[in-house]
Design a protein around this motif. Structure first.
Motif, short mmCIF file in Angstrom:
data_model
loop_
_atom_site.label_atom_id
_atom_site.label_comp_id
_atom_site.label_asym_id
_atom_site.label_seq_id
_atom_site.Cartn_x
_atom_site.Cartn_y
_atom_site.Cartn_z
N PHE A 1 0.83 -1.21 0.00
CA PHE A 1 0.00 0.00 0.00
C PHE A 1 0.86 1.26 0.00
N VAL A 2 1.83 1.31 0.90
CA VAL A 2 2.71 2.49 0.99
C VAL A 2 3.58 2.60 -0.27
N PHE A 3 4.03 1.45 -0.82
CA PHE A 3 4.82 1.46 -2.05
C PHE A 3 4.02 2.10 -3.19
N CYS A 4 2.76 1.75 -3.31
CA CYS A 4 1.93 2.29 -4.39
C CYS A 4 1.80 3.81 -4.28
N ILE A 5 1.61 4.30 -3.06
CA ILE A 5 1.51 5.75 -2.87
C ILE A 5 2.83 6.43 -3.22
N SER A 6 3.95 5.85 -2.77
CA SER A 6 5.26 6.43 -3.07
C SER A 6 5.57 6.40 -4.56
N PHE A 7 5.15 5.33 -5.21
CA PHE A 7 5.37 5.23 -6.66
C PHE A 7 4.60 6.32 -7.40
N MET A 8 3.39 6.65 -6.92
CA MET A 8 2.62 7.75 -7.51
C MET A 8 3.42 9.05 -7.45
N GLY A 9 3.99 9.33 -6.27
CA GLY A 9 4.77 10.56 -6.12
C GLY A 9 6.04 10.55 -6.94
N PHE A 10 6.73 9.41 -6.96
CA PHE A 10 8.00 9.29 -7.69
C PHE A 10 7.77 9.42 -9.20
N TYR A 11 6.85 8.62 -9.72
CA TYR A 11 6.59 8.62 -11.17
C TYR A 11 5.87 9.90 -11.60
N GLY A 12 5.00 10.41 -10.74
CA GLY A 12 4.30 11.65 -11.06
C GLY A 12 5.26 12.83 -11.14
N ALA A 13 6.27 12.86 -10.27
CA ALA A 13 7.26 13.94 -10.31
C ALA A 13 8.10 13.87 -11.59
N ILE A 14 8.36 12.66 -12.07
CA ILE A 14 9.15 12.48 -13.31
C ILE A 14 8.34 12.89 -14.53
N THR A 15 7.10 12.39 -14.61
CA THR A 15 6.26 12.64 -15.79
C THR A 15 5.46 13.93 -15.71
N LYS A 16 5.44 14.56 -14.53
CA LYS A 16 4.64 15.77 -14.28
C LYS A 16 3.15 15.50 -14.52
N SER A 17 2.72 14.29 -14.20
CA SER A 17 1.32 13.92 -14.40
C SER A 17 0.43 14.62 -13.38
N PRO A 18 -0.48 15.49 -13.81
CA PRO A 18 -1.36 16.19 -12.86
C PRO A 18 -2.20 15.22 -12.03
N PHE A 19 -2.68 14.15 -12.67
CA PHE A 19 -3.53 13.20 -11.95
C PHE A 19 -2.75 12.49 -10.85
N LEU A 20 -1.56 11.94 -11.18
CA LEU A 20 -0.76 11.23 -10.18
C LEU A 20 -0.33 12.16 -9.06
N LEU A 21 0.08 13.37 -9.40
CA LEU A 21 0.53 14.32 -8.37
C LEU A 21 -0.62 14.74 -7.46
N PHE A 22 -1.82 14.92 -8.04
CA PHE A 22 -2.98 15.26 -7.21
C PHE A 22 -3.35 14.10 -6.28
N MET A 23 -3.38 12.89 -6.84
CA MET A 23 -3.70 11.72 -6.02
C MET A 23 -2.67 11.52 -4.91
N TYR A 24 -1.41 11.71 -5.25
CA TYR A 24 -0.34 11.55 -4.26
C TYR A 24 -0.51 12.58 -3.13
N SER A 25 -0.77 13.82 -3.50
CA SER A 25 -0.94 14.88 -2.51
C SER A 25 -2.11 14.56 -1.58
N ALA A 26 -3.23 14.12 -2.16
CA ALA A 26 -4.41 13.81 -1.36
C ALA A 26 -4.16 12.61 -0.43
N LEU A 27 -3.51 11.57 -0.96
CA LEU A 27 -3.25 10.37 -0.16
C LEU A 27 -2.25 10.64 0.96
N VAL A 28 -1.27 11.49 0.70
CA VAL A 28 -0.30 11.83 1.74
C VAL A 28 -1.00 12.54 2.90
#
Length: 225
Positions: free
Chosen positions: A79-106
């Motif tokens: 579970f924690v790995f999936c959240i961290s992967f969202m932040g890691f991959y979202g920061a690389i790709t600048k994906s608005p969806f992943l970054l928003f989901m990561y921010s909300a889940l954090v």
């Protein structure tokens, strides 16, 4: 000049997200490996634990070599790995969806962690240590303490952690137990460190969430410019 400043801020936010989430992902992989090892081959893990020679590690980890613990450890790590992967991959790709989901889940994780911390600390303050589970043994060893009701002779055999890891699993006696009371020791520790713990948790989660928002907003501003 403004674009350069925004770009620099975005890069700093991205580096923070990359580094923190990479460390968390590696840690989660190690924990997942441990959980799967507990599930698949507890006997071989027990042999490795015995080989370490550390009495505290052997005493504590022997109690967690069960299927339920293995499944719980693995599930939480995934579970924690999936959240961290969202932040890691979202920061690389600048994906608005992943970054928003990561921010909300954090931020949701922050609320969950604070709620759990408050629940367990309140229970410890009101009731003290109630059972002989893994965390109870770990806390007795960490605080070098024992409950008063466990020190009364002939009521029940004192738990091994009241005497120390060398007495695992059933060599602890009423004459060997430590004299410090667990409840008063835990209350004193919480009074000293509870506020810094809450503050640290809030700072870490808010910084990560803010970095995610900064990275996302920078990408959005470029898209509309």
């Amino acid at each position: 000049m403004s674009n350069k400043g925004t770009s620099k801020t975005s890069k700093v936010a991205a580096w923070i997200l990359w580094i923190v989430n990479f460390i968390v992902m590696v840690t989660c992989i190690l924990i997942m490996t441990l959980g799967l090892w507990i599930i698949s081959s507890p006997g071989s893990l027990s042999t490795v634990i015995d080989f370490t020679g550390n009495a505290t590690i052997k005493a504590l980890l022997q109690d967690m070599l069960s299927l339920q613990v293995g499944i719980a450890v693995t599930a939480v790590a995934i579970f924690v790995f999936c959240i961290s992967f969202m932040g890691f991959y979202g920061a690389i790709t600048k994906s608005p969806f992943l970054l928003f989901m990561y921010s909300a889940l954090v931020l949701l994780l922050l609320l969950l962690e604070c709620a759990l911390l408050y629940y367990f600390s309140s229970n410890l303050v009101e009731k003290g240590l109630q059972d002989d589970g893994l965390w109870t043994h770990a806390m007795r060893l960490a605080f070098k303490c024992c409950e008063h009701n466990a020190t009364i002779p002939d009521v029940k055999k004192p738990p091994w952690s009241c005497c120390g890891p060398e007495t695992y699993p059933d060599n602890c006696t009423a004459t060997m137990i430590v004299k410090k009371d667990c409840q008063s020791s835990i209350v004193s520790w919480l009074e000293r460190y509870q506020l810094p713990i809450y503050t640290s948790l809030a700072l870490i989660h808010v910084i990560l969430s803010s970095c995610s928002i900064v990275r996302r907003s920078c990408h959005a501003s470029r898209s509309y410019s």
